[in-house]
Design an enzyme around this catalytic site. Structure first.
Site, PDB file in Angstrom:
ATOM      1  N   HIS A 159       0.857  -1.256  -0.017  1.00 42.61           N
ATOM      2  CA  HIS A 159      -0.172   0.080   0.088  1.00 42.61           C
ATOM      3  C   HIS A 159       0.944   1.235  -0.085  1.00 42.61           C
ATOM      4  O   HIS A 159       1.914   1.138   0.370  1.00 42.61           O
ATOM      5  CB  HIS A 159      -0.655   0.066   1.193  1.00 42.61           C
ATOM      6  CG  HIS A 159      -2.057   1.078   1.286  1.00 42.61           C
ATOM      7  ND1 HIS A 159      -1.540   2.394   1.611  1.00 42.61           N
ATOM      8  CD2 HIS A 159      -3.211   0.972   1.103  1.00 42.61           C
ATOM      9  CE1 HIS A 159      -3.039   3.018   1.721  1.00 42.61           C
ATOM     10  NE2 HIS A 159      -3.716   2.156   1.410  1.00 42.61           N
ATOM     11  N   ASP A 236       2.879  -4.145   8.317  1.00 41.94           N
ATOM     12  CA  ASP A 236       1.622  -3.677   7.952  1.00 41.94           C
ATOM     13  C   ASP A 236       0.394  -4.471   8.238  1.00 41.94           C
ATOM     14  O   ASP A 236       0.179  -5.282   7.297  1.00 41.94           O
ATOM     15  CB  ASP A 236       1.621  -2.914   6.533  1.00 41.94           C
ATOM     16  CG  ASP A 236       0.366  -2.277   6.172  1.00 41.94           C
ATOM     17  OD1 ASP A 236      -0.643  -2.308   7.122  1.00 41.94           O
ATOM     18  OD2 ASP A 236       0.018  -1.587   5.243  1.00 41.94           O
ATOM     19  N   GLN A 239      -4.833  -5.251   7.160  1.00 43.27           N
ATOM     20  CA  GLN A 239      -5.717  -6.190   6.697  1.00 43.27           C
ATOM     21  C   GLN A 239      -5.807  -7.658   7.344  1.00 43.27           C
ATOM     22  O   GLN A 239      -6.866  -8.273   7.335  1.00 43.27           O
ATOM     23  CB  GLN A 239      -5.505  -6.542   4.901  1.00 43.27           C
ATOM     24  CG  GLN A 239      -5.539  -5.458   3.986  1.00 43.27           C
ATOM     25  CD  GLN A 239      -7.027  -4.958   3.801  1.00 43.27           C
ATOM     26  OE1 GLN A 239      -7.991  -5.643   4.110  1.00 43.27           O
ATOM     27  NE2 GLN A 239      -7.268  -3.516   3.654  1.00 43.27           N
ATOM     28  N   LYS A 262     -11.010  -0.413   9.860  1.00 42.04           N
ATOM     29  CA  LYS A 262     -11.037  -1.631   9.081  1.00 42.04           C
ATOM     30  C   LYS A 262     -11.196  -2.824  10.160  1.00 42.04           C
ATOM     31  O   LYS A 262     -11.859  -3.905   9.362  1.00 42.04           O
ATOM     32  CB  LYS A 262      -9.711  -2.096   8.413  1.00 42.04           C
ATOM     33  CG  LYS A 262      -9.261  -0.841   7.396  1.00 42.04           C
ATOM     34  CD  LYS A 262      -7.995  -1.336   6.684  1.00 42.04           C
ATOM     35  CE  LYS A 262      -7.272  -0.140   5.787  1.00 42.04           C
ATOM     36  NZ  LYS A 262      -8.373   0.161   4.865  1.00 42.04           N
ATOM     37  N   CYS A 400      -4.697   2.443  -3.617  1.00 42.47           N
ATOM     38  CA  CYS A 400      -3.325   3.060  -3.253  1.00 42.47           C
ATOM     39  C   CYS A 400      -2.333   2.017  -3.296  1.00 42.47           C
ATOM     40  O   CYS A 400      -1.610   1.790  -2.080  1.00 42.47           O
ATOM     41  CB  CYS A 400      -3.621   3.298  -1.704  1.00 42.47           C
ATOM     42  SG  CYS A 400      -4.883   4.684  -1.440  1.00 42.47           S
TER      43      CYS A 400
END
Length: 442
Positions: A159, A236, A239, A262, A400
């Site tokens: 991302h 990261d 998700q 999220k 993104c």
């Protein structure tokens, strides 16, 4: 196809419930009762937004949870209780409202600690979002540890939030930014990764799960290899935390970031996990109130972590909402959610693969419940707009991740990202709408 490899944390569930102010239980579950079979239709009743009608007579089919998930009543009520029962600024007041707001805010930190299985609540820093958390590491740890001759290693599927801060750091420090390749099916090319990983690499920063392809990276192995050459590891997890259990001690990452919105929580809050010894050695990111031990006009003595990195009034209600979201997810059962989403992913992949002219980008396993696709001769934005007229909410564009789009040979894709409230009926509605759109737009 879960995001990691650790059992659900009873301690984390207890901490999350306490942080919300009282026990947070999905409305269709019996507190203290045996785990029931996963009933997605009952789950959906906890999300008021999903019962709406759009465009006159179209039920909402929300398939953009990867961008930002809908919120259950439990989250909205937890935040409302804070505002109506005891709202005040934290860490500052000696009166009851401030003490109670502080308790709920710090209980939220403990809830996140348990959720990630961090060793110490001081390793949990609240930020405005995951992007700010990555920038915090870049500006503090990065500027003090990187210079000419050093390198940062990322991947092709990142991302922008895990690309741009490192480019900015490269431009300031003179370090090198390396990019590990992916395979045609969307997996990380581990041989290519290994070729780029040497003693010059001081930081490996990778997505735990791709927001475009759903690919779940072998992050424990990545961390092991990175540490073997003396590099630190940032993951990261935006998700990943949504689709399975994350255990930062088991992964042995140095930094882990995710965002609340999220994870069925509110916007305006992100999380940075950092190993305590690293946080203690890092300078502040921002200066102001609540991050100090003492201030004179001559000098400032900074507070220890996590306060050092939380200047100003923090996201108090947002932290409470995030804790309620964690309690809600753990109340349903993270493994039960993962099994439901795995079944849904298999069903969706099967049905979408049968549509003429449709190409799915990212078929590597393990894979989270995210599917990006293209339809021959149809622009993703046009397709998304036609789907919207049928009540379907999907994301279209580069998500993104423009470098990844270039690797895939497309300008953008249409993405269906599923959540704990998504159903096979949603997939059926998507397939029917895609068939109609193909007729209209071809």
């Amino acid at each position: 196809m879960t995001a990691t490899l650790a059992p659900d944390s009873a301690a984390g569930a207890a901490g999350a419930a306490g942080a919300a102010g009282d026990t947070v239980t999905p409305t269709h579950r019996t507190p203290g009762g045996p785990a029931a079979p996963y009933d997605v239709e009952a789950v959906r009743t906890d999300f008021p937004a999903l019962g709406q009608i759009v465009h006159g007579n179209k039920p909402v089919v929300f398939l953009d949870s990867g961008a930002s998930a809908q919120k259950p009543v439990a989250v909205l009520e937890a935040m409302d209780r804070l505002y109506t029962e005891c709202y005040a600024n934290v860490h500052r007041g000696t009166y009851e409202f401030s003490a109670e707001s502080t308790r709920r805010y710090e209980d939220a930190r403990e809830a996140v600690r348990g959720f990630l299985n961090a060793a110490d609540a001081r390793e949990i820093v609240f930020t405005g979002n995951a992007t700010e958390a990555i920038n915090l590491v870049a500006y503090t740890w990065g500027r003090t540890h990187l210079g000419p001759g050093d390198a940062i290693l990322i991947t092709e599927l990142e991302h922008h939030a895990n690309i741009v801060p490192w480019q900015m750091l490269r431009d300031v420090t003179g370090c090198e930014l390396r990019v590990a390749p992916i395979t045609d099916d969307g997996a990380l090319d581990m041989a290519g990764f290994a070729r780029l990983l040497d003693e010059r690499v001081k930081l490996v920063a990778v997505a735990h799960t791709s927001n475009v392809l759903g690919t779940i990276l072998p992050v424990a192995e990545i961390a092991r290899r990175a540490h073997a050459v003396g590099a630190r590891v940032l993951l990261d997890g935006c998700q990943a935390v949504v689709h399975g259990t994350v255990d930062v001690q088991d992964l042995d990452c140095d930094f882990y970031v995710f965002s609340g919105h999220k994870l069925y929580g509110p916007t305006g809050i992100g999380v940075l996990y950092g190993k305590l010894d690293l946080l203690e050695a890092m300078p502040p990111f921002k200066g102001g109130g609540d991050m100090i031990e003492s201030v004179t006009f001559a000098e400032t003595v900074f507070a220890p972590p996590p306060a050092r990195f939380e200047a100003g009034t923090p996201p108090i209600a947002e932290a409470v909402g995030l804790a309620a979201a964690i309690a809600y997810v753990q109340g349903l059962g993270i493994e039960a959610i993962a099994a439901h989403e795995a079944d849904l992913l298999r069903y969706a992949m099967q049905r979408l693969s049968a549509i003429e002219g449709l190409t799915i980008h990212g078929t590597a396993t393990p894979k989270a419940a995210v599917i990006s696709f293209s339809m021959a001769g149809i622009h993703p934005q046009d397709l998304s707009m036609v789907l919207d007229r049928s009540g379907l909410a999907l994301r279209a564009g580069h998500h993104c991740a423009q470098p990844l789009m270039a690797r895939l040979g497309v300008t953008g894709t249409t993405r269906a990202s599923f959540g704990l409230y998504s159903s096979r009926a949603d997939v059926d509605a998507l397939v029917a709408a895609l068939e109609r759109a193909r007729t209209i737009l071809s």
